[in-house]
Design a protein around this motif. Structure first.
Motif, PDB file in Angstrom:
ATOM      1  N   GLY A  95      90.599  54.910  -1.925  1.00  0.00           N
ATOM      2  CA  GLY A  95      91.767  54.312  -2.212  1.00  0.00           C
ATOM      3  C   GLY A  95      91.887  53.187  -1.534  1.00  0.00           C
ATOM      4  O   GLY A  95      92.384  52.058  -1.811  1.00  0.00           O
ATOM      5  N   GLN A  96      91.453  52.987  -0.244  1.00  0.00           N
ATOM      6  CA  GLN A  96      91.199  51.669   0.769  1.00  0.00           C
ATOM      7  C   GLN A  96      90.676  50.935   0.195  1.00  0.00           C
ATOM      8  O   GLN A  96      90.912  49.701   0.220  1.00  0.00           O
ATOM      9  CB  GLN A  96      90.784  52.031   1.985  1.00  0.00           C
ATOM     10  N   ILE A  97      89.455  51.045  -0.663  1.00  0.00           N
ATOM     11  CA  ILE A  97      88.609  49.964  -1.114  1.00  0.00           C
ATOM     12  C   ILE A  97      89.189  49.476  -2.472  1.00  0.00           C
ATOM     13  O   ILE A  97      89.221  48.199  -2.480  1.00  0.00           O
ATOM     14  CB  ILE A  97      87.225  50.842  -1.620  1.00  0.00           C
ATOM     15  N   ILE A  98      89.980  50.219  -3.042  1.00  0.00           N
ATOM     16  CA  ILE A  98      90.578  49.646  -4.260  1.00  0.00           C
ATOM     17  C   ILE A  98      91.751  48.908  -3.824  1.00  0.00           C
ATOM     18  O   ILE A  98      91.974  47.761  -4.335  1.00  0.00           O
ATOM     19  CB  ILE A  98      91.029  50.977  -5.141  1.00  0.00           C
ATOM     20  N   GLU A  99      92.553  49.326  -2.887  1.00  0.00           N
ATOM     21  CA  GLU A  99      93.426  48.612  -2.544  1.00  0.00           C
ATOM     22  C   GLU A  99      93.064  47.218  -1.828  1.00  0.00           C
ATOM     23  O   GLU A  99      93.712  46.131  -2.044  1.00  0.00           O
ATOM     24  CB  GLU A  99      94.531  49.310  -1.257  1.00  0.00           C
ATOM     25  N   ALA A 100      92.065  47.099  -1.063  1.00  0.00           N
ATOM     26  CA  ALA A 100      91.560  45.837  -0.476  1.00  0.00           C
ATOM     27  C   ALA A 100      91.034  44.896  -1.494  1.00  0.00           C
ATOM     28  O   ALA A 100      91.261  43.727  -1.427  1.00  0.00           O
ATOM     29  CB  ALA A 100      90.377  46.194   0.496  1.00  0.00           C
ATOM     30  N   ILE A 101      90.327  45.447  -2.563  1.00  0.00           N
ATOM     31  CA  ILE A 101      90.042  44.656  -3.629  1.00  0.00           C
ATOM     32  C   ILE A 101      91.305  43.956  -4.563  1.00  0.00           C
ATOM     33  O   ILE A 101      91.139  42.977  -4.791  1.00  0.00           O
ATOM     34  CB  ILE A 101      88.976  45.521  -4.518  1.00  0.00           C
ATOM     35  N   THR A 102      92.056  45.019  -4.889  1.00  0.00           N
ATOM     36  CA  THR A 102      93.341  44.377  -5.514  1.00  0.00           C
ATOM     37  C   THR A 102      94.305  43.670  -4.755  1.00  0.00           C
ATOM     38  O   THR A 102      94.809  42.845  -5.424  1.00  0.00           O
ATOM     39  CB  THR A 102      94.147  45.625  -6.112  1.00  0.00           C
ATOM     40  N   THR A 103      94.216  43.799  -3.503  1.00  0.00           N
ATOM     41  CA  THR A 103      94.997  42.931  -2.733  1.00  0.00           C
ATOM     42  C   THR A 103      94.437  41.756  -2.207  1.00  0.00           C
ATOM     43  O   THR A 103      94.815  40.786  -1.398  1.00  0.00           O
ATOM     44  CB  THR A 103      95.768  43.627  -1.712  1.00  0.00           C
ATOM     45  N   GLU A 104      93.181  41.633  -2.677  1.00  0.00           N
ATOM     46  CA  GLU A 104      92.306  40.443  -2.225  1.00  0.00           C
ATOM     47  C   GLU A 104      92.200  40.155  -0.469  1.00  0.00           C
ATOM     48  O   GLU A 104      92.088  39.330  -0.116  1.00  0.00           O
ATOM     49  CB  GLU A 104      92.743  39.054  -2.686  1.00  0.00           C
ATOM     50  N   ASN A 105      92.018  41.541  -0.063  1.00  0.00           N
ATOM     51  CA  ASN A 105      92.056  41.673   1.434  1.00  0.00           C
ATOM     52  C   ASN A 105      90.589  41.479   1.910  1.00  0.00           C
ATOM     53  O   ASN A 105      89.654  42.374   2.219  1.00  0.00           O
ATOM     54  CB  ASN A 105      92.360  42.890   1.981  1.00  0.00           C
ATOM     55  N   VAL A 106      90.062  40.225   2.271  1.00  0.00           N
ATOM     56  CA  VAL A 106      88.705  39.953   2.418  1.00  0.00           C
ATOM     57  C   VAL A 106      88.250  40.791   3.844  1.00  0.00           C
ATOM     58  O   VAL A 106      87.293  41.179   4.219  1.00  0.00           O
ATOM     59  CB  VAL A 106      88.428  38.373   2.420  1.00  0.00           C
ATOM     60  N   PRO A 107      89.040  40.463   4.910  1.00  0.00           N
ATOM     61  CA  PRO A 107      88.980  41.050   6.238  1.00  0.00           C
ATOM     62  C   PRO A 107      88.654  42.492   6.198  1.00  0.00           C
ATOM     63  O   PRO A 107      87.645  43.099   6.910  1.00  0.00           O
ATOM     64  CB  PRO A 107      89.807  40.735   6.988  1.00  0.00           C
ATOM     65  N   GLU A 108      89.393  43.341   5.120  1.00  0.00           N
ATOM     66  CA  GLU A 108      89.162  44.732   5.494  1.00  0.00           C
ATOM     67  C   GLU A 108      87.711  45.097   4.903  1.00  0.00           C
ATOM     68  O   GLU A 108      86.991  45.908   5.362  1.00  0.00           O
ATOM     69  CB  GLU A 108      90.283  45.339   4.344  1.00  0.00           C
ATOM     70  N   ILE A 109      87.265  44.350   3.648  1.00  0.00           N
ATOM     71  CA  ILE A 109      86.118  44.494   3.080  1.00  0.00           C
ATOM     72  C   ILE A 109      84.913  44.142   3.995  1.00  0.00           C
ATOM     73  O   ILE A 109      83.709  44.655   4.135  1.00  0.00           O
ATOM     74  CB  ILE A 109      85.976  43.858   1.653  1.00  0.00           C
ATOM     75  N   GLN A 110      85.175  42.949   4.669  1.00  0.00           N
ATOM     76  CA  GLN A 110      84.109  42.397   5.479  1.00  0.00           C
ATOM     77  C   GLN A 110      83.917  43.326   6.782  1.00  0.00           C
ATOM     78  O   GLN A 110      83.085  43.155   7.496  1.00  0.00           O
ATOM     79  CB  GLN A 110      84.530  40.840   5.937  1.00  0.00           C
ATOM     80  N   SER A 111      84.945  44.145   7.216  1.00  0.00           N
ATOM     81  CA  SER A 111      84.977  45.285   8.352  1.00  0.00           C
ATOM     82  C   SER A 111      83.732  46.106   8.177  1.00  0.00           C
ATOM     83  O   SER A 111      83.197  46.540   9.189  1.00  0.00           O
ATOM     84  CB  SER A 111      86.209  45.648   8.560  1.00  0.00           C
ATOM     85  N   VAL A 112      83.131  46.214   6.725  1.00  0.00           N
ATOM     86  CA  VAL A 112      82.096  47.115   6.557  1.00  0.00           C
ATOM     87  C   VAL A 112      80.802  46.542   7.218  1.00  0.00           C
ATOM     88  O   VAL A 112      80.461  45.511   6.825  1.00  0.00           O
ATOM     89  CB  VAL A 112      82.047  47.589   5.148  1.00  0.00           C
ATOM     90  N   LYS A 113      80.234  47.460   7.904  1.00  0.00           N
ATOM     91  CA  LYS A 113      78.781  46.785   8.246  1.00  0.00           C
ATOM     92  C   LYS A 113      78.002  46.581   7.210  1.00  0.00           C
ATOM     93  O   LYS A 113      77.471  47.207   6.359  1.00  0.00           O
ATOM     94  CB  LYS A 113      78.053  48.036   9.242  1.00  0.00           C
ATOM     95  N   GLY A 114      77.383  45.061   7.351  1.00  0.00           N
ATOM     96  CA  GLY A 114      76.231  44.750   6.415  1.00  0.00           C
ATOM     97  C   GLY A 114      77.214  43.658   5.274  1.00  0.00           C
ATOM     98  O   GLY A 114      76.334  43.264   4.412  1.00  0.00           O
ATOM     99  N   ILE A 115      78.410  43.473   5.254  1.00  0.00           N
ATOM    100  CA  ILE A 115      79.123  42.791   4.468  1.00  0.00           C
ATOM    101  C   ILE A 115      79.772  41.511   5.040  1.00  0.00           C
ATOM    102  O   ILE A 115      80.429  41.603   6.129  1.00  0.00           O
ATOM    103  CB  ILE A 115      80.077  43.515   3.767  1.00  0.00           C
TER     104      ILE A 115
END
Length: 193
Positions: A95-115
């Motif tokens: 759910g958090q991944i979908i929300e981060a992608i649909t709201t274009e939340n780059v910092p949230e996705i970038q918080s994952v190690k390796g991204i």
């Protein structure tokens, strides 16, 4: 492809699980999200994804079909392999991944190690429009409208129209009549193209 395994869980770790089916033990790589959903008893039904590469055949396990769908969409993005997709699903819930992608939340996705920033932006660009059949709670929704739209667009492409010119017309038709059948959408689109 192996759709799912139903059997006895013989080994359980935060990153993997072994399921015995018919005397054969299957080693499945799992995310922490799936680990948190594993039952306490030994009997289990777990959805799978088989990744075939030159050097290995790797089996991934998911307790929810929606998590498997998100995993498949993530690995379709250039620069995201199976291990990074699994890390994403371990760091963030589906759910958090979908929300981060649909709201274009780059910092949230970038918080994952390796991204990094560029990969996070690529994930958003590539997947923002492809998450229509999975809602933010992580459930696969059965929006007929999306499948009707996709079928109509495919048919129009086959008939020689470009996807870009068809998309606007089909979207307008669906906006006016959400319950329109594929045939109706195609007929109306042909009149307007």
């Amino acid at each position: 492809m192996i759709e799912y395994l139903k059997g006895k869980m013989t080994q359980k770790n935060p990153t993997d699980v072994t399921v015995e089916c018919g005397g054969v033990g299957y080693f499945l790589n799992i995310s922490l999200h799936t680990y948190s959903l594993l039952p306490e008893n030994e009997n289990i039904l777990i959805y799978t994804f088989l990744q075939v590469r030159e050097d290995a055949h790797t089996l991934f396990g998911f307790m929810e079909k929606s998590e498997r769908e998100i995993f498949k969409k993530l690995i379709s993005v250039s620069g995201i392999g199976a291990s990074i997709a699994r890390t994403m699903l371990s760091s963030l819930s589906p759910g958090q991944i979908i929300e981060a992608i649909t709201t274009e939340n780059v910092p949230e996705i970038q918080s994952v190690k390796g991204i990094g920033a560029k990969t996070a932006q690529r994930v958003i660009i590539d997947l923002k429009d492809k998450l229509g059949e999975i809602d933010s709670s992580g459930q696969i929704s059965t929006l007929q409208r999306n499948s009707h739209k996709d079928e109509a667009l495919s048919a129009l492409e086959t008939l020689g129209y470009t996807r870009k010119q068809s998309e606007k017309v089909v979207s307008r038709i669906i906006r006016n009549d959400e319950s329109a059948s594929v045939e109706t959408i195609i007929k109306l689109a042909l009149k307007n193209l």
